[in-house]
Write a protein that holds these residues in place. Sequence first.
Motif, PDB file in Angstrom:
ATOM      1  N   LEU A   1       7.317  -3.580  14.311  1.00 46.53           N
ATOM      2  CA  LEU A   1       7.577  -3.431  12.888  1.00 46.53           C
ATOM      3  C   LEU A   1       6.253  -3.178  12.185  1.00 46.53           C
ATOM      4  CD1 LEU A   1       9.677  -3.667  10.552  1.00 46.53           C
ATOM      5  CD2 LEU A   1       8.861  -6.009  10.280  1.00 46.53           C
ATOM      6  N   TYR A   2       6.228  -2.166  11.352  1.00 44.44           N
ATOM      7  CA  TYR A   2       5.057  -1.836  10.537  1.00 44.44           C
ATOM      8  C   TYR A   2       5.450  -2.147   9.099  1.00 44.44           C
ATOM      9  CZ  TYR A   2       3.710   0.581  14.767  1.00 44.44           C
ATOM     10  OH  TYR A   2       3.397   0.872  16.080  1.00 44.44           O
ATOM     11  N   ILE A   3       4.713  -3.047   8.460  1.00 47.33           N
ATOM     12  CA  ILE A   3       5.086  -3.505   7.118  1.00 47.33           C
ATOM     13  C   ILE A   3       3.835  -3.636   6.246  1.00 47.33           C
ATOM     14  CG2 ILE A   3       5.024  -5.955   7.808  1.00 47.33           C
ATOM     15  CD1 ILE A   3       7.478  -6.322   5.855  1.00 47.33           C
ATOM     16  N   THR A   4       4.024  -3.389   4.968  1.00 53.31           N
ATOM     17  CA  THR A   4       2.884  -3.480   4.054  1.00 53.31           C
ATOM     18  C   THR A   4       2.400  -4.923   3.942  1.00 53.31           C
ATOM     19  OG1 THR A   4       4.461  -3.498   2.219  1.00 53.31           O
ATOM     20  CG2 THR A   4       3.389  -1.396   2.730  1.00 53.31           C
ATOM     21  N   ARG A   5       1.108  -5.031   3.755  1.00 56.69           N
ATOM     22  CA  ARG A   5       0.427  -6.317   3.620  1.00 56.69           C
ATOM     23  C   ARG A   5       0.795  -6.962   2.288  1.00 56.69           C
ATOM     24  NH1 ARG A   5      -4.401  -8.051   5.851  1.00 56.69           N
ATOM     25  NH2 ARG A   5      -4.715  -6.006   6.767  1.00 56.69           N
ATOM     26  N   THR A   6       0.843  -8.273   2.248  1.00 54.87           N
ATOM     27  CA  THR A   6       1.101  -8.985   1.008  1.00 54.87           C
ATOM     28  C   THR A   6       0.022  -8.646  -0.028  1.00 54.87           C
ATOM     29  OG1 THR A   6       1.636 -11.130   0.047  1.00 54.87           O
ATOM     30  CG2 THR A   6      -0.138 -11.114   1.661  1.00 54.87           C
ATOM     31  N   GLY A   7       0.448  -8.376  -1.246  1.00 51.44           N
ATOM     32  CA  GLY A   7      -0.487  -8.068  -2.322  1.00 51.44           C
ATOM     33  C   GLY A   7      -1.036  -6.661  -2.332  1.00 51.44           C
ATOM     34  N   SER A   8      -0.593  -5.812  -1.418  1.00 52.95           N
ATOM     35  CA  SER A   8      -1.121  -4.449  -1.386  1.00 52.95           C
ATOM     36  C   SER A   8      -0.533  -3.617  -2.523  1.00 52.95           C
ATOM     37  CB  SER A   8      -0.855  -3.788  -0.032  1.00 52.95           C
ATOM     38  OG  SER A   8       0.514  -3.733   0.241  1.00 52.95           O
ATOM     39  N   SER A   9      -1.252  -2.596  -2.910  1.00 57.67           N
ATOM     40  CA  SER A   9      -0.798  -1.677  -3.951  1.00 57.67           C
ATOM     41  C   SER A   9      -0.170  -0.467  -3.275  1.00 57.67           C
ATOM     42  CB  SER A   9      -1.984  -1.246  -4.817  1.00 57.67           C
ATOM     43  OG  SER A   9      -1.575  -0.280  -5.748  1.00 57.67           O
ATOM     44  N   LEU A  10       1.129  -0.297  -3.459  1.00 61.57           N
ATOM     45  CA  LEU A  10       1.820   0.788  -2.757  1.00 61.57           C
ATOM     46  C   LEU A  10       1.304   2.161  -3.168  1.00 61.57           C
ATOM     47  CD1 LEU A  10       5.535  -0.416  -2.553  1.00 61.57           C
ATOM     48  CD2 LEU A  10       3.609  -0.869  -1.017  1.00 61.57           C
TER      49      LEU A  10
END
Length: 183
Positions: free
Chosen positions: A36-45
Amino acid sequence: MEWIYKEIIKVGKLLFSEGLVSARSGNISRAFMERLYITRTGSSLGALRKEDIIELPLKETHILDKRASVELSVHKKIIIETERRAVVHAHPVYTLLVSYEKEEVVPVDSEGREILGSVPVLELEKPSASDELAERASSSLKYLPVVIVRGHGVFAAADELYKAYSFISTLEQSCKILFLRGS
């Protein structure tokens, strides 16, 4: 897996450019094989970099789980239960506004009706990062492309990220029409 990073970054930019997420809201995940590839917490999309995407095992816990989005368990449950490979979570303004007034959103525009049908609005005791959210969202997304969580945002699931994003974009346009016409 360079293509996955590029796909996540592209969809993040699209979400931000359309105003479907703010500077630090929303999250994106893409499953491939058992990863699973998922965005990091707090990242700006809108300004994602490869370092903002965490690679994790799909069906196991990992030491890096705490660096991933707080919605990690929701994304995993949706992917495992629906067998779709892409999940997008966003906070579209008009959709949220309409969700406070309705139990389900039924688009009045032809595109929204054709693509989405009716979209349920889930009322949850804990609408963010909860087992209840994971269960209700995954259950709904087995049969629907997108679901609204009152006061929190939307989750869309598809076989590819661009399609999941497009469901959210279409829903937001439909909700903008509903809101502006006062229905």
